[in-house]
Scaffold this motif. Structure first.
Motif, PDB file in Angstrom:
ATOM      1  N   LEU A 111      -2.527  -4.406  -6.390  1.00 55.83           N
ATOM      2  CA  LEU A 111      -1.969  -4.742  -4.978  1.00 55.83           C
ATOM      3  C   LEU A 111      -1.651  -6.089  -4.993  1.00 55.83           C
ATOM      4  CD1 LEU A 111      -2.048  -2.713  -2.614  1.00 55.83           C
ATOM      5  CD2 LEU A 111      -3.890  -3.899  -1.531  1.00 55.83           C
TER       6      LEU A 111
ATOM      7  N   SER B  83      -5.529   4.234   4.268  1.00 56.83           N
ATOM      8  CA  SER B  83      -5.611   2.878   3.571  1.00 56.83           C
ATOM      9  C   SER B  83      -6.035   2.044   5.017  1.00 56.83           C
ATOM     10  CB  SER B  83      -4.419   2.149   3.124  1.00 56.83           C
ATOM     11  OG  SER B  83      -3.906   3.199   2.003  1.00 56.83           O
TER      12      SER B  83
ATOM     13  N   ASN C  12       0.812  -1.207   0.077  1.00 59.48           N
ATOM     14  CA  ASN C  12       0.055  -0.194  -0.087  1.00 59.48           C
ATOM     15  C   ASN C  12       0.974   1.307   0.043  1.00 59.48           C
ATOM     16  OD1 ASN C  12      -3.091   0.269   0.292  1.00 59.48           O
ATOM     17  ND2 ASN C  12      -2.431  -2.092   1.000  1.00 59.48           N
TER      18      ASN C  12
ATOM     19  N   ALA D 285      -8.469  -2.327   2.072  1.00 65.05           N
ATOM     20  CA  ALA D 285      -7.588  -2.119   0.863  1.00 65.05           C
ATOM     21  C   ALA D 285      -7.238  -3.742   0.768  1.00 65.05           C
ATOM     22  CB  ALA D 285      -6.524  -1.369   1.137  1.00 65.05           C
TER      23      ALA D 285
ATOM     24  N   THR E 278      -7.261  -9.476  -1.335  1.00 65.78           N
ATOM     25  CA  THR E 278      -7.613  -7.994  -1.622  1.00 65.78           C
ATOM     26  C   THR E 278      -8.511  -8.172  -2.796  1.00 65.78           C
ATOM     27  OG1 THR E 278      -6.574  -6.234  -2.348  1.00 65.78           O
ATOM     28  CG2 THR E 278      -5.351  -7.842  -3.095  1.00 65.78           C
TER      29      THR E 278
ATOM     30  N   ALA F 194      -2.294   4.941   7.411  1.00 68.24           N
ATOM     31  CA  ALA F 194      -3.074   3.719   7.536  1.00 68.24           C
ATOM     32  C   ALA F 194      -3.645   3.418   8.615  1.00 68.24           C
ATOM     33  CB  ALA F 194      -2.107   2.584   6.837  1.00 68.24           C
TER      34      ALA F 194
END
Ligand SMILES: *Cc1c(COP(=O)(O)O)cnc(C)c1O
Length: 383
Positions: free
Chosen positions: A216, A165, A73, A188, A211, A139
């Motif tokens: 990602l 995130s 991320n 995410a 995910t 995050a």
């Protein structure tokens, strides 16, 4: 008296599937593919189906799953990642392993998962600090602790407002869901652990990242193997966090049994709740249509925790404490206290009260009876 009802029994589930597991192991031995082969790919696909996400990337542990999810991320050294202090130390260790700064937040008094109000307060506070002292929080890791889903609706709103995130720590929560959405697909990425005592357990270390994002997933596949996208050429600074074919093959066998295992956990939790309700102890949240608890652990709360624990032990019943000290009170993590906004009153208070009762799918009805009777006796005899 020795313990004859253990707190957990990771060999019981393996024993029930012994024949199928041995067959699967033999196939891997004969195949000549021992790492990241067809078993791992099949497990990734089956787990994606089970967790309701588009992509799954198998890694070597739950801690690695968290670390690589953060790195994929784009979390950079020095940036902040908010999470709870009332968790397995692995959550915090994964944040520091990518060079980021854990910003610890209190938990909600009922669910013992990340408190959205305190998260918001903490983020607002850090945003107002002078630039030189400011931690840029990028995050948040909500931990679905004990299998109880965190308040993702509220956390998502805050994440949007502050540009964070979300990486879910689902290590204890495979089988949990909010509405009809299993955990792991609510942010995410979701990180899972297959440590032997988890709801889906390997016979060693293993983990998974789930995910919905294709990019990602591609980043994770590269990071888990030296940052390769082509063999021997590293495009990113990756690590070695690959899953073994043996673990994947065994996990696939156990996954076929998972729905039955989960039904047993649910039934055990319901029995505990039913039997213990009259007592002066605080019981864990129950599942509803809105929020399905995975019952990884059944954690009760009482001010008389230590005495009750001793009484159970004297009667041959094992228990656990998850966890005896919050992360910021542990010797290696005292340096995190400075980033905490206004103290963590709930976190600091509950660690003296929590007690994990025996919980594993093979726990039998007569054993649950004995556990509940022993707890009733503790309170009725005024021990
Ligand atoms: C078990 C656990 C982890 C770490 O998983 P490992 O597979 O042991 O690395 C992370 N977070 C929580 C909440 C856990 O319970």
């Amino acid at each position: 008296m020795s313990i004859d009802i253990p707190f957990a029994d990771p060999s019981a589930g393996v024993r029930l599937l012994r024949r199928d597991i041995l067959d699967a192991v033999a196939k891997v031995l004969d195949s000549g593919r021992y790492i990241l082969g067809p078993q791992v790919t099949a497990l990734e696909n089956e787990f994606a189906e089970a967790s309701g996400t588009r992509h799954c990337v198998a890694v070597a542990s739950g801690t690695d799953a968290l670390e690589l999810a953060l790195r994929a991320n784009g979390i950079q050294p020095g940036e902040g990642v908010a999470t709870v202090s009332h968790t397995a130390v692995a959550t915090v260790s994964a944040i520091e392993r990518c060079g980021a700064v854990p910003v610890l937040v209190d938990v909600d008094e009922d669910t013992l998962t990340l408190c959205p109000n305190h998260l918001e307060k903490t983020l607002a506070h850090h945003r107002q600090r002078p630039k030189s002292e400011r931690i840029r929080v990028r995050a948040v890791i909500p931990v679905h602790l004990y299998g109880c889903p965190a308040d993702m609706m509220a956390i998502r709103k805050i994440a949007v407002a502050f540009g964070l995130s979300i990486i879910e720590d689902c290590a204890q929560a495979f089988g949990a869901a909010l509405g009809d959405k299993p955990v792991g697909g609510l942010g995410a990425a979701g990180a899972f652990s297959f440590y032997p005592t988890k709801n889906l357990g390997a016979v060693g270390d293993a983990g998974m990242v789930a995910t919905d994002s294709e990019s990602l997933a591609a980043a994770l596949r590269s990071l888990r193997q030296y940052g390769w996208t082509r063999r021997y050429i590293s495009d990113a600074r990756g690590v070695n966090s690959r899953m073994d074919e043996l673990q994947a093959a065994i996990l696939r066998v156990r996954l076929t049994q998972f729905a039955a295992d989960q039904a047993h956990r649910d039934a055990i939790a319901a029995q505990y709740t039913d039997r213990l309700r009259p007592l002066p102890i605080r019981l864990p949240p129950v599942s509803s249509r809105r929020s399905r608890h995975a019952h990884h652990l059944y954690v009760i709360r009482t001010e008389r925790r230590d005495d009750l624990r001793r009484h159970l032990e004297e009667n041959g019943i094992g228990t656990g404490i998850h966890y005896p000290a919050p992360v910021h009170k542990q010797p290696a993590y005292a340096h995190l206290t400075g980033h905490i906004v206004g103290g963590l009153p709930v976190t600091n208070n509950i660690c003296r009260q929590i007690l994990s009762l025996p919980m594993f799918p093979e726990l039998e009805g007569h054993q649950i009876d004995r556990i509940c009777e022993t707890i009733h006796r503790f309170f009725s005899d005024g021990l």
